[in-house]
Design an enzyme around this catalytic site. Sequence first.
Site, PDB file in Angstrom:
ATOM      1  CB  CYS A 177      -2.483   7.577   4.587  1.00 21.79           C
ATOM      2  SG  CYS A 177      -2.970   6.217   5.981  1.00 21.79           S
ATOM      3  CB  CYS A 203      -5.978   7.368   5.833  1.00 21.65           C
ATOM      4  SG  CYS A 203      -4.357   7.882   6.828  1.00 21.65           S
TER       5      CYS A 203
END
Length: 112
Positions: free
Chosen positions: A29, A32
Site C-alpha cells: 500500500c 500507507c
Amino acid sequence: MLSVKECDFSKEVLESAQLVIVHFQAPWCGLCRLIVPILSKFEAASQGNLRVVSINADENLRLANTYRLTTLPTLLFFDKGKLIYRLEGFQGREELHKNLEDMMRNILPNSV
C-alpha cells in the site's frame, strides 16, 4: 512507530493509558507508506499523550476482520481500550493531515 501483532494488541492498544492511533497498513500500500511521516509528527507533537502503532493487515487477518477493514490505510483511535474514532477513505497526505489536526484538537487540545 511501534509494529504490533495480534498477540501484543491487547497490551499495546487496549490496555494503554495513552490515546492510541492504530495504523492498519500493508507493504504493498503506497499511501500507507506516505502517511507514516505525518503520523510520526503527530505522535511527537502530542507530548507523550498519544502513541501510534502500526499493524500489517495482511499478517494479522483476525484483527483486520475484527475491525472490519475495507480499505487501507485505516486509522483507528482508541482511548482507554475503546474505539472512539475511525478514519478511512482519505485521498492523500493533505486530507489526512487536516483530519488529524481537527480530531486531535478535540481530543488533545494542547497537543497540536
